[in-house]
Design a protein around this motif. Structure first.
Motif, mmCIF file in Angstrom:
data_model
loop_
_atom_site.group_PDB
_atom_site.id
_atom_site.type_symbol
_atom_site.label_atom_id
_atom_site.label_comp_id
_atom_site.label_asym_id
_atom_site.label_seq_id
_atom_site.Cartn_x
_atom_site.Cartn_y
_atom_site.Cartn_z
ATOM 1 N N HIS A 68 -5.702 12.028 11.342
ATOM 2 C CA HIS A 68 -5.647 11.314 10.070
ATOM 3 C C HIS A 68 -4.229 11.367 9.506
ATOM 4 O O HIS A 68 -3.505 12.342 9.704
ATOM 5 N N TYR A 69 -3.848 10.325 8.789
ATOM 6 C CA TYR A 69 -2.531 10.307 8.147
ATOM 7 C C TYR A 69 -2.563 9.386 6.940
ATOM 8 O O TYR A 69 -3.399 8.489 6.842
ATOM 9 N N GLU A 70 -1.654 9.640 6.017
ATOM 10 C CA GLU A 70 -1.474 8.764 4.866
ATOM 11 C C GLU A 70 -0.005 8.787 4.482
ATOM 12 O O GLU A 70 0.511 9.807 4.012
ATOM 13 N N THR A 71 0.663 7.680 4.711
ATOM 14 C CA THR A 71 2.064 7.548 4.337
ATOM 15 C C THR A 71 2.142 7.119 2.875
ATOM 16 O O THR A 71 1.564 6.093 2.508
ATOM 17 N N PRO A 72 2.834 7.881 2.027
ATOM 18 C CA PRO A 72 2.956 7.461 0.629
ATOM 19 C C PRO A 72 3.607 6.081 0.533
ATOM 20 O O PRO A 72 4.477 5.720 1.328
ATOM 21 N N LEU A 73 3.164 5.308 -0.441
ATOM 22 C CA LEU A 73 3.741 3.985 -0.632
ATOM 23 C C LEU A 73 5.236 4.074 -0.897
ATOM 24 O O LEU A 73 5.710 5.003 -1.572
ATOM 25 N N GLY A 105 1.840 -7.614 -7.753
ATOM 26 C CA GLY A 105 0.587 -6.989 -7.353
ATOM 27 C C GLY A 105 0.805 -5.674 -6.639
ATOM 28 O O GLY A 105 1.885 -5.076 -6.712
ATOM 29 N N HIS A 106 -0.232 -5.259 -5.906
ATOM 30 C CA HIS A 106 -0.261 -3.922 -5.310
ATOM 31 C C HIS A 106 -0.525 -4.010 -3.816
ATOM 32 O O HIS A 106 -1.369 -4.787 -3.364
ATOM 33 N N GLY A 107 0.209 -3.185 -3.075
ATOM 34 C CA GLY A 107 0.057 -3.143 -1.628
ATOM 35 C C GLY A 107 -0.726 -1.928 -1.177
ATOM 36 O O GLY A 107 -0.875 -0.949 -1.917
ATOM 37 N N VAL A 108 -1.226 -2.004 0.063
ATOM 38 C CA VAL A 108 -1.968 -0.881 0.636
ATOM 39 C C VAL A 108 -1.024 0.038 1.402
ATOM 40 O O VAL A 108 -0.025 -0.413 1.958
ATOM 41 N N PRO A 109 -1.313 1.323 1.476
ATOM 42 C CA PRO A 109 -0.481 2.239 2.251
ATOM 43 C C PRO A 109 -0.780 2.131 3.745
ATOM 44 O O PRO A 109 -1.779 1.531 4.159
ATOM 45 N N PHE A 110 0.100 2.704 4.545
ATOM 46 C CA PHE A 110 -0.173 2.892 5.967
ATOM 47 C C PHE A 110 -0.951 4.201 6.087
ATOM 48 O O PHE A 110 -0.381 5.289 5.965
ATOM 49 N N PRO A 141 -8.045 7.448 8.309
ATOM 50 C CA PRO A 141 -8.846 6.277 7.955
ATOM 51 C C PRO A 141 -8.775 6.057 6.449
ATOM 52 O O PRO A 141 -8.714 7.009 5.681
ATOM 53 N N MET A 142 -8.820 4.803 6.024
ATOM 54 C CA MET A 142 -8.766 4.501 4.599
ATOM 55 C C MET A 142 -9.248 3.077 4.351
ATOM 56 O O MET A 142 -8.965 2.165 5.130
ATOM 57 N N SER A 143 -9.952 2.887 3.257
ATOM 58 C CA SER A 143 -10.367 1.570 2.805
ATOM 59 C C SER A 143 -9.154 0.807 2.277
ATOM 60 O O SER A 143 -8.204 1.418 1.764
ATOM 61 N N PRO A 144 -9.172 -0.521 2.344
ATOM 62 C CA PRO A 144 -8.105 -1.300 1.699
ATOM 63 C C PRO A 144 -8.250 -1.363 0.181
ATOM 64 O O PRO A 144 -7.374 -1.906 -0.496
ATOM 65 N N ASP A 145 -9.313 -0.795 -0.358
ATOM 66 C CA ASP A 145 -9.537 -0.787 -1.807
ATOM 67 C C ASP A 145 -8.837 0.432 -2.395
ATOM 68 O O ASP A 145 -9.470 1.434 -2.762
ATOM 69 N N THR A 146 -7.508 0.356 -2.520
ATOM 70 C CA THR A 146 -6.705 1.519 -2.862
ATOM 71 C C THR A 146 -6.051 1.444 -4.231
ATOM 72 O O THR A 146 -5.556 2.457 -4.728
ATOM 73 N N ALA A 147 -6.004 0.266 -4.850
ATOM 74 C CA ALA A 147 -5.262 0.103 -6.098
ATOM 75 C C ALA A 147 -5.685 -1.218 -6.740
ATOM 76 O O ALA A 147 -6.460 -1.978 -6.142
ATOM 77 N N PRO A 181 -10.109 1.629 11.300
ATOM 78 C CA PRO A 181 -10.158 1.707 9.843
ATOM 79 C C PRO A 181 -8.850 2.152 9.186
ATOM 80 O O PRO A 181 -8.810 3.117 8.428
ATOM 81 N N VAL A 182 -7.772 1.437 9.481
ATOM 82 C CA VAL A 182 -6.544 1.616 8.717
ATOM 83 C C VAL A 182 -6.633 0.758 7.463
ATOM 84 O O VAL A 182 -7.320 -0.267 7.433
ATOM 85 N N ALA A 183 -5.917 1.160 6.422
ATOM 86 C CA ALA A 183 -5.996 0.444 5.156
ATOM 87 C C ALA A 183 -5.517 -1.000 5.272
ATOM 88 O O ALA A 183 -5.920 -1.862 4.483
ATOM 89 N N ARG A 184 -4.674 -1.284 6.258
ATOM 90 C CA ARG A 184 -4.127 -2.630 6.447
ATOM 91 C C ARG A 184 -5.121 -3.618 7.049
ATOM 92 O O ARG A 184 -4.894 -4.834 7.002
ATOM 93 N N ASN A 185 -6.184 -3.127 7.649
ATOM 94 C CA ASN A 185 -7.128 -4.031 8.295
ATOM 95 C C ASN A 185 -8.173 -4.558 7.314
ATOM 96 O O ASN A 185 -8.326 -4.056 6.204
#
Length: 352
Positions: free
Chosen positions: A72-77, A165-170, A173-179, A233-237
């Protein structure tokens, strides 16, 4: 050879970066290079006949996170960008696109008829796209200037927030519903793009932003370089609900070759097999139909499968599609015709 029109690449970013190091971008594209993914010789070798070429202002502070022990990973925006420096970079990239056109290295296309003529003439058919609209500014005056220069497609945000607007992080796994989604300025941007006939790209935007665009735009919904969240299930998909909305609007999804968006483990590794690309294409075709699926490689902007390598390897994907049962007409739709249909719709062209 099946000619390919590609929904997304970052060749202008590479050429701009190399120009800052003293290289001639026109000579690099015309004569070829050993770096990156796209130039004239490799495009011709792989049947890459054109594509949406992104003006993208890089985020210098972005450091991609390493996966933890579970993968798992989450790159800060990345931090938001200031407008004036962004406008300077975007103008420099647009100038490169115009110089390539003037030199005959490619044809900068403003209509689908332009694209078809360039492809038939064996000249790379480039469409100017903007990935993240930091250079535009909320008064939108720069949008008309870039449109006059050839801009025909925009993504309101990249994977960072801006005035629109708002972008999703890389993240995986993460939902695209982030912001949140679009701002007031973002809604105005969508309306002005509709007026000018500029296609709106939903890649990189949050799920709320996706639905904000969907309820505002008069165009089909398009994600130029995104894949299936149910498989990776990456946030970008895109979720199934988002895919269904694209289908209902007679829109389009361009398959992203980025390995992190193809693999079930979300890793960015070159040993990703072509069968993972086919897996996503099959899912998309089953979900949205053959007319709403195309290619959006992310060449020069991502780690792509080693089996493809660069633009010269595009026919390996076409061959794999043939081998799993896609007939000639379906391959032609996936490779180019679906893109030309959607661009004609967004640009208000008839009989294109």
């Amino acid at each position: 050879m099946q000619l390919v029109f590609d929904g997304h690449n970052d060749v202008l970013l590479r050429l701009w970066t190399h120009e800052r190091d003293g290289n001639d971008p026109v000579a690099e594209f015309l004569n070829g290079t050993t770096s990156g993914h796209i130039d004239g010789p490799r495009a011709r070798q792989g049947g890459l006949a054109g594509g949406l070429c992104a003006i993208y202002v890089p985020s210098g502070d972005l450091v991609f996170a390493d996966p933890d022990q579970n993968g798992h990973y989450e790159t800060p925006l990345a931090a938001p960008l200031d407008r004036l420096p962004s406008l300077g970079v975007a103008t420099e990239m647009a100038a490169i696109a115009l110089r390539l056109d003037k030199a005959g290295a490619w044809r900068l296309c403003r209509t689908v008829k332009d694209i078809r003529h360039a492809m038939a003439s064996g000249v790379f058919a480039a469409v100017m796209h903007m990935e993240g609209c930091e250079a535009i500014g909320p008064d939108l005056s720069a949008l008309e200037v870039f449109h006059a220069a050839g801009l025909r497609s925009v993504g309101p945000v990249w994977s960072r927030h801006n005035v629109f607007g708002h972008g999703v992080p890389f993240a995986f796994p993460m939902s695209p519903d982030t912001a949140p989604g679009l701002t007031h300025a973002g809604f105005e941007l969508v309306r002005e793009c509709n007026r000018l006939g500029i296609m709106i790209d939903l890649s990189h935007i949050t799920e709320k932003g996706f639905w904000d665009v969907a309820k505002t735009t008069d165009q089909p919904l398009v994600a130029t370089h995104s894949n299936v969240h149910a498989l990776t299930p990456v946030a970008r998909n895109l979720t199934d609900k988002q895919l269904d909305a694209i289908r209902e609007s007679k829109g389009l999804i361009g398959l992203n070759y980025a390995t992190a968006m193809l693999r079930s483990d979300g890793r960015s590794e070159g040993d990703t097999p072509i069968r993972d690309m086919i897996r996503h294409i099959n899912y998309l075709v089953d979900r949205v139909g053959i007319d709403s699926v195309a290619l959006g490689s992310d060449f020069d902007g991502a780690t792509i499968p080693d089996e493809i390598g660069d633009a010269a390897g595009n026919q390996k994907l076409i061959a794999a599609l043939r081998d799993v049962g896609y007939g000639e007409e379906d391959r032609r739709k996936l490779a180019s015709e679906n893109w030309l249909r959607i661009l004609a719709s967004a640009w208000g062209e008839k009989n294109a």
